[in-house]
Motif scaffolding. Sequence first.
Motif, short mmCIF file in Angstrom:
data_model
loop_
_atom_site.label_atom_id
_atom_site.label_comp_id
_atom_site.label_asym_id
_atom_site.label_seq_id
_atom_site.Cartn_x
_atom_site.Cartn_y
_atom_site.Cartn_z
N MET A 1 0.83 -1.19 0.00
CA MET A 1 0.00 0.00 0.00
C MET A 1 0.87 1.25 0.00
N ARG A 2 0.42 2.22 -0.70
CA ARG A 2 1.11 3.50 -0.74
C ARG A 2 0.58 4.37 0.40
N ASP A 3 1.12 5.55 0.53
CA ASP A 3 0.72 6.43 1.63
C ASP A 3 -0.65 7.08 1.42
N PHE A 4 -1.00 7.38 0.16
CA PHE A 4 -2.19 8.19 -0.09
C PHE A 4 -3.27 7.50 -0.91
N ILE A 5 -2.91 6.46 -1.63
CA ILE A 5 -3.92 5.67 -2.35
C ILE A 5 -3.71 4.19 -2.01
N ASP A 6 -4.79 3.51 -1.77
CA ASP A 6 -4.76 2.09 -1.46
C ASP A 6 -5.06 1.34 -2.76
N ILE A 7 -4.00 0.97 -3.45
CA ILE A 7 -4.12 0.34 -4.77
C ILE A 7 -4.99 -0.91 -4.71
N GLN A 8 -4.76 -1.75 -3.74
CA GLN A 8 -5.52 -3.00 -3.63
C GLN A 8 -7.01 -2.72 -3.46
N ALA A 9 -7.33 -1.79 -2.57
CA ALA A 9 -8.74 -1.43 -2.36
C ALA A 9 -9.33 -0.81 -3.62
N ALA A 65 -10.02 5.06 -3.88
CA ALA A 65 -9.44 4.57 -2.62
C ALA A 65 -8.31 5.46 -2.12
N ALA A 66 -8.49 6.78 -2.28
CA ALA A 66 -7.58 7.74 -1.68
C ALA A 66 -8.13 8.02 -0.28
N LYS A 67 -7.92 7.08 0.60
CA LYS A 67 -8.59 7.05 1.90
C LYS A 67 -8.26 8.23 2.81
N PRO A 68 -6.98 8.62 2.97
CA PRO A 68 -6.70 9.75 3.87
C PRO A 68 -7.38 11.05 3.41
N LEU A 69 -7.36 11.30 2.12
CA LEU A 69 -7.99 12.51 1.59
C LEU A 69 -9.51 12.46 1.76
N ALA A 70 -10.10 11.32 1.47
CA ALA A 70 -11.55 11.17 1.63
C ALA A 70 -11.96 11.35 3.09
N GLN A 71 -11.18 10.80 4.00
CA GLN A 71 -11.49 10.91 5.43
C GLN A 71 -11.41 12.37 5.89
N LYS A 72 -10.37 13.06 5.48
CA LYS A 72 -10.21 14.46 5.87
C LYS A 72 -11.34 15.30 5.27
N LEU A 98 -2.87 16.90 1.66
CA LEU A 98 -3.21 15.54 1.22
C LEU A 98 -3.60 15.51 -0.25
N TYR A 99 -4.32 16.51 -0.70
CA TYR A 99 -4.73 16.59 -2.10
C TYR A 99 -3.50 16.64 -3.01
N ILE A 100 -2.56 17.50 -2.69
CA ILE A 100 -1.34 17.63 -3.50
C ILE A 100 -0.55 16.32 -3.49
N LYS A 101 -0.37 15.75 -2.32
CA LYS A 101 0.41 14.51 -2.20
C LYS A 101 -0.30 13.34 -2.88
N THR A 102 -1.61 13.30 -2.80
CA THR A 102 -2.37 12.23 -3.46
C THR A 102 -2.20 12.31 -4.96
N LYS A 103 -2.32 13.52 -5.51
CA LYS A 103 -2.17 13.67 -6.97
C LYS A 103 -0.75 13.31 -7.42
N LYS A 104 0.24 13.66 -6.62
CA LYS A 104 1.63 13.29 -6.95
C LYS A 104 1.80 11.78 -6.92
N GLU A 105 1.22 11.14 -5.92
CA GLU A 105 1.33 9.68 -5.82
C GLU A 105 0.63 8.99 -6.99
N ILE A 106 -0.51 9.51 -7.38
CA ILE A 106 -1.22 8.94 -8.54
C ILE A 106 -0.36 9.08 -9.79
N SER A 107 0.19 10.26 -10.00
CA SER A 107 1.05 10.48 -11.17
C SER A 107 2.23 9.52 -11.17
N SER A 108 2.85 9.37 -10.03
CA SER A 108 3.99 8.46 -9.90
C SER A 108 3.58 7.02 -10.22
N PHE A 109 2.44 6.59 -9.69
CA PHE A 109 1.95 5.24 -9.94
C PHE A 109 1.67 5.02 -11.42
#
Length: 115
Positions: A1-9, A65-72, A98-109
């Motif tokens: 699992m990554r920090d900001f998106i849960d790929i498996q979920a 499944a960007a869980k931290p961002l959705a929760q916040k 979280l929004y910025i970090k989530t988008k960066k993580e998605i781009s990286s993935f």
Amino acid sequence: MRDFIDIQAGLELTDNDEELYRELLSLYLSDTHFDVKELNDIIMKSSEEAAGYVHKVKGASRQIAAKPLAQKGQEIEDILRGKAQGNLAPLINDFCDLYIKTKKEISSFLEEDQN
């Protein structure tokens, strides 16, 4: 699992259709818009409108499944709708981060697949 998106979920949400999940991630990058200044302007006009603005980002985040961002986002939405009490300023700052970090993580993935 990554920090900001849960790929498996996220894959489970698409019945393990990796192509569809990647497409959803790409659409998230291109279509999910959040701007803190815009949110603050909307808050000054209407808490209900501001809750709707956050709700859109929160909902899109849940779909991938960007869980931290959705929760916040849920925390902020609850305060704006009067369902909870709290200090919005630090929550909004966290949400922006979280929004910025989530988008960066998605781009990286998504880039990993192309390399």
